[in-house]
Every structure is written in C-alpha cells, then in structure tokens.
Enzyme design. Structure first.
Site, PDB file in Angstrom:
ATOM      1  NE  ARG B  45      -2.383   1.315   3.650  1.00 31.29           N
ATOM      2  CZ  ARG B  45      -3.081   1.075   4.760  1.00 31.29           C
ATOM      3  NH1 ARG B  45      -4.312   0.586   4.686  1.00 31.29           N
ATOM      4  NH2 ARG B  45      -2.549   1.269   5.940  1.00 31.29           N
ATOM      5  CB  SER B 114     -11.388  -1.122   3.659  1.00 35.84           C
ATOM      6  OG  SER B 114     -10.016  -1.319   3.483  1.00 35.84           O
ATOM      7  CE  LYS B 143      -6.875   3.316   5.107  1.00 32.26           C
ATOM      8  NZ  LYS B 143      -7.409   3.441   3.771  1.00 32.26           N
TER       9      LYS B 143
END
Lengths: 373, 292
Positions: B45, B114, B143
């Site tokens: 990621r 997710s 996040k």
C-alpha cells in the site's frame, strides 16, 4: 607413465645432498610425529601439485623444502606482472620473459632443494591429461583456480584411490578439505556439478591478498605432510572455511562417501577408468571466467617455428621463449600459443570469436589458390 | 467464494507496507524481516508514490513473497496486481466496485474489501469478497480522521461474517489481546511492525498471542503457521522451508555453488531435497571458494 606426453616437460633429477647439507631436515626430524621414519616416507613419496599459481607455488615450496621425493607441477599458464603480488616463487624477470609458471617454479624449487626430483609440466589439466599426470602419484594438492578443473581432479583421484587436498582462496577468505577415497565424499557430491559458476567470486573480480593464500596453503600442506609421512589417523576430517581479515574460522564435518555416487560410493569401480573414454572434438574453447580470455584447444600440436612467420606477416608482434609464443595482434588482442595445441586468446570472452581468430591467424598459405570463382 | 480456501487465505498475521515508518531502510529489507518473523500475507500500500515506483515495488515484493510462500496483495491498482502476478487486490469503500474488480481479475484472485460497519461487511461478503478488513479498531495514523469502529464491530463481525475477516487499525502488541478477545483470529498491523527496530521479533510476538488464543487449532496447523525456528549462519529466524533444498531456494542459492552444513555436518547436494529442516536446526550456508 603409460603414454607419451605431448606437452613441454622440464625435469630436474634429484641429486645426492652434499655433506654440508646433512642438517637440512634436522628440525623436521625432531618434530615427533614425523621423525626419521616419517622423513623416509616423505623421501619415497610423489606428489602432484595442480596449478602453480598462488596456492600451487606455496604448496610446491612446502613439499620441496620438506623433502618429498618427487614434486610434479602442472600448470597451463605463464607468469604475468599481476601474479607477483602473491605468487611466491616468481620474480620480475619471469614476468618479462612470460615463462610458463611450472617452469619458472621448478627452477626456483631446484635451488631450494636439489635432493628432490622436480617435474614441470606445461599443460592444461583436464580429463585428457590427468591419466598421465596422476601416474604413480601418492597425493594431489589442489592449486587450481576453477571448479571445473577441481571436479575433473576429484573424479580422477577418486577413481584411482588418490587423496586430493582441496584449497581455494578469494579476497581474504579461504577453504580447504582433504578428500580421501574410502573415507570422505568426493567434491562432486559436496558442491554439485550442474551449478552455474556465474556470480561466483574469483580472484579476478574481488581480488585476493597473499596472507589468505598462505593460510590456506598451510592448511593443505599440513594435511599432505600427515598423509605422506604416515600420520594418516591425524587427518583433520573437516572442511575448514576461514576469513583471515575479519578472522573467523569454522570447521564443518565431512560426510562419508555416498553409496550411489560413481566416484566416492561403495559401488564405485576403480577398474572403470573413465579418463580415456572421452573423444576429443577437433577444437574446444573454454571461456576463462572473469579474465577476458578464452582457451582454445586445437586438437593437434602447433609447430611454433612454422607459425611464427605467418603471425609476423599478419601484423603480430611476437614474444618467443622455448615453451610458448606470444603474438600481439594489431588490434591489441593476444594469442599465446603452446606447442601442445593450446592457444590462450586474450582480449575476448567470446568463444566463437576466439576460435575464429585462431583459425584465421594460423591458417597456412594456399599457394596458387585462385580467387576467381 | 467457493474456492476461497484454495486461495491460501489461512492467514493470521497480515502485514501492510508503510515506508514512511522506516526512513533509511528499504521496504524489501523490512518486509523480509516481517516474513522471517512469520507474516502470513503482505499488502503493498502506498498512497503517495508514483505509479512507476509502485509497479517496481510490486515486482520486488512478488519475488520476495514467492520465496516465503506468502500471498501478495496490491492496494487499489488492479493493473499492477495483474502485471506483477500478485495474488489479489485490496479495495476501499471508495475504490472500484467489487463486481468490476472481479470482472477484471477473474475468479481465482483474492479480493479484500475495507469495511467500517457490519452493513458494509455483510455487503462485501454477499458481493463475493474473499476477505474483509474490519476497522479501524483504534484511531490510527495510517488513516487519520477516520473514526474508530472499536471492538464492538469486531464482535459483530465475529458473530455474523462467514468469510475471513481481519481486524485492522491502531493494533499494537499492547492492545492485540483485547482485539483477540473480541473475536478476531486474524489481525493486521502496519506501524507497529514496519516501524519497529526488529520487525521479525514483533511479528513473532503477534503470532505467539494469536496462537495462544487459538488452542482449538491442531498442533500441526499451528506449527505450519509459525514456520520452523532455525539458525542460519548464526542468525535465528523462522522459515517455511521443510527441507534443506527449500531453504536454499528461499535464500536464492539454488544456482550457486554452496556447501551446506546442518548441525555440524556437511549435507551432500544430492540429499538436500530429502533432508528435513527441524525446529532448532543450525544451518551454515557457505559459498564455495574457487580461486587459487
């Protein structure tokens, strides 16, 4: 020796020690495990040193000074300036005259101990020549610089029941092991035969320092002295790997022979002498890893005095000695020709190009040949 | 998905890359440490790198994860996942739809989604996801700004979700037991692992907690997940290799001339593939020295 050699050989016969040298071996005789019985055994022993470069020169010196009866040297190469930093038997004059290493080494060794028979064989050690070189030998010391020759040596030694004391060195690292038929596995079982050598570090890529050479040669020479002086139970039985710069030393236990291996297994047949089975193709080329050189084997002897004028006509600058002719081509490439049919082509790593150069440069005149078609 | 088990989704510890957490160290080195420590699945990621950099990293991670026999998942970039032969992709709620992703990837690749609520989780399950992420369980720097779903969603997922779910978001060795207690048997951590000085040690610690909480698993399975603890050239590590040959391949030495010592004795080459690697094995891999 069962057949005539085709390569240059120089032999220095052993001569009786002068009275003034009667103490020559006194310190070795006082060393308990050798003593006078061990010294007698050394005197009647014959050892083959394969490769007379860094390891080989040191090994040959150990054997000669210790009084081993016959020291046979085999090397295909000649002395160059880049050898002098670590190859203990050579000097600047040897490099200037491009003297074959085996010959240059023998001359020095003879001055160290006239009581030893020294044989210098200027030869490519391969399956084809090993039968001749191994005749009558009690032990082989490995001073080669590549895995292929070592594997051929291991095969031959195990088929004849001759111990092979391996040594290898690059940078500040070294390894050594005594590989003994009937006791240990052979080299082929340990390192395999199919692995690519590409990527293996060599002295030409990562360099080498002479103390590392001497360290490994000492390990090998000690095992050879044990075996040849009758101290066979004292053999180390391990594969030593060491780095003398960082100083790490490690011993790995050697396994016994593999039952399924044709070389070191219990079923191995020593009568099956595979050395003479291979039929040589007309021309072979072996790229010498990391050296920008190719060794071409022509399959027939080269009459050096016949080809010299041809080479000069074709623009080559020649260096001549009794063993080889070095021809520098106008484009800087070099051909080093040996009378036994070998040509070292320097300045290329392309086997095809090397063969083409040899055939072009050595092609005789064809008088009266018409170019009209 | 009927074939989800064939997609090797028997993971416990999910590791995601995060290069901002380990300045000065390469992603490959850090992830390899995580794999040595027992990471079961890896996701690439990177929300800030150029697509070309992501592509290059995907190829490198593919080589690495293959050596360890671990699936590789690519975040977002389906094209890169296909090109790098990754095992699948992971998509957020705002990314490409699950149906479109499945059409592009085909039935065999893994798709993870997710989810931040049980509704989203059930929708992903119904839509054919192979696994879902459940989180963020705790507030996380990965996040920022997203509200934590707390362990209550973990509990709901444990009760209602039938495909594998992995708890994610702010999970550390300090709170993982709480997450496990809420019903998670799979967890994911980013900064706690890739930001650690010793990612392998952190992974081993996570795996130990997960094992301790899963006594119903058979011993054999647990051992499989943990790999085998060995010492290679003096360095303790865990490996999924079952034989000397597999270990050689994991170290990419199959084409090199090496001498292998196992517990003090050299193993001849012919026996590499039939010589097992046992727990606690001491292995020395030595390059053959050929100069002379």
């Amino acid at each position: 020796m069962d057949k005539m050699a085709q390569h240059p050989i120089e032999i220095y016969e052993a001569v009786q020690d002068e009275a003034a040298f009667e103490d020559r071996y006194s310190r070795q005789l006082r060393f308990g495990p050798i003593g006078s019985a061990g010294q007698d055994r050394l005197r009647s022993a014959r050892v083959l040193v394969v490769g007379t470069g860094a390891l080989g020169a040191s090994l040959a010196q150990h054997m000669t000074r210790a009084g081993v009866g016959v020291v046979r040297l085999a090397d295909r190469d000649y002395v160059e300036p880049s050898n002098l930093q670590r190859q203990m038997l050579f000097d600047e004059e040897d490099a200037r005259s491009a003297t074959p290493k085996a010959v240059a080494a023998a001359r020095k060794l003879k001055r160290m101990n006239g009581g030893v028979r020294i044989e210098a064989h200027v030869v490519d050690v391969s399956k084809r020549t090993l039968g001749y070189l191994l005749a009558g030998v009690d032990l082989v010391l490995d001073g080669t610089d590549n895995a292929a020759t070592r594997l051929a040596l291991s095969d031959a030694c195990f088929s004849l029941g001759i111990p092979l004391v391996y040594g290898g060195v690059t940078a500040s690292e070294g390894m050594s092991a005594a590989l003994i038929p009937g006791r240990t596995a052979c080299l082929r079982c340990l390192i395999g035969d199919s692995a690519a050598d590409d990527g293996t570090d060599t002295c030409d890529t990562v360099g080498v320092i002479s103390p590392a050479v001497e360290f490994v040669a000492s390990l090998q020479a000690a095992e050879a002295l044990k075996w040849l002086s009758g101290n066979r139970e004292a053999m180390r039985g391990t594969w030593v790997t060491a780095d003398i710069w960082t100083f790490r030393v490690r011993e790995l236990k050697l396994p016994g022979g593999r039952s399924r291996c044709a070389c070191c297994g219990t079923g191995a047949s020593t009568a099956d002498n595979r050395l003479r089975q291979d039929d040589k193709p007309a021309i072979e080329a072996a790229v010498m890893c990391g050296r920008d050189s190719v060794q071409v084997t022509l399959g027939e002897a080269i009459a050096l005095d016949v080809v010299r004028p041809l080479l000069e006509e074709r623009g080559c600058t020649l260096t001549v000695n009794p063993y080889l002719t070095k021809a520098e081509l106008p484009d800087g490439k070099r051909l080093v020709l040996f009378s036994d049919g070998r040509v070292l082509v320097q300045g290329t790593s392309d086997a095809g190009e090397a063969i083409r150069l040899c055939t072009d440069m050595l092609q005789p005149h064809r008088e009266g040949e018409s170019i009209v078609g | 998905m009927a074939d989800s088990t064939s997609k090797k989704l028997d993971f416990q510890l999910y590791v995601i890359t995060g290069t901002n957490y380990h300045p000065g160290r390469s992603m490959i080195d850090v992830i390899e440490q995580a794999l040595i420590g027992g990471a079961d699945i890896v996701q690439l990621r990177d929300k800030t790198a150029s697509k070309q950099d992501i592509r290059e990293n995907a190829h490198k991670l593919r080589q690495l994860t293959r050596r360890y026999g671990v699936p590789l998942i690519i975040n977002d970039h389906i094209d890169i996942a296909l090109e790098a032969e990754a095992d699948g992709v992971h998509l957020g709620q705002d990314d490409l739809s699950l149906a479109e992703a499945r059409r592009l990837l085909g039935p065999d690749r893994i798709i993870g989604i997710s989810t931040h609520s049980i509704e989203q989780g059930l929708a992903a399950q119904a839509g054919g996801a192979d696994y879902i992420g459940v989180g963020p369980v705790y507030p996380t720097g990965t996040k920022p700004g997203r509200a934590a779903v707390t362990t209550s969603y973990v509990q709901e997922a444990a009760e209602q979700i039938r495909i594998p779910f992995v708890a994610i978001g702010g999970i550390t060795l300090g709170n993982v037991d709480t997450v496990i207690a809420a019903g998670a048997s799979r967890v994911c951590a980013v900064s706690e692992i890739v930001g650690a000085d010793d990612p392998a040690a952190v992974c081993r610690a996570f795996k130990a907690r997960l094992h301790a909480a899963a006594p119903q698993r058979s011993e054999v399975q647990a051992d499989d997940f943990a790999g085998t603890g060995v010492i290679v050239n003096g360095v303790a590590q865990r490996t999924t290799a079952r034989t000397v040959w597999e270990l050689i391949c994991q170290h990419r030495l199959e084409d090199r001339r090496v001498v292998v010592e196992l517990d003090g004795e050299i193993v001849v080459r012919e026996e590499w593939s039939c010589t097992p690697i046992h727990e606690g094995a001491a292995v020395e891999l030595v390059h053959f020295v050929g100069g002379g």
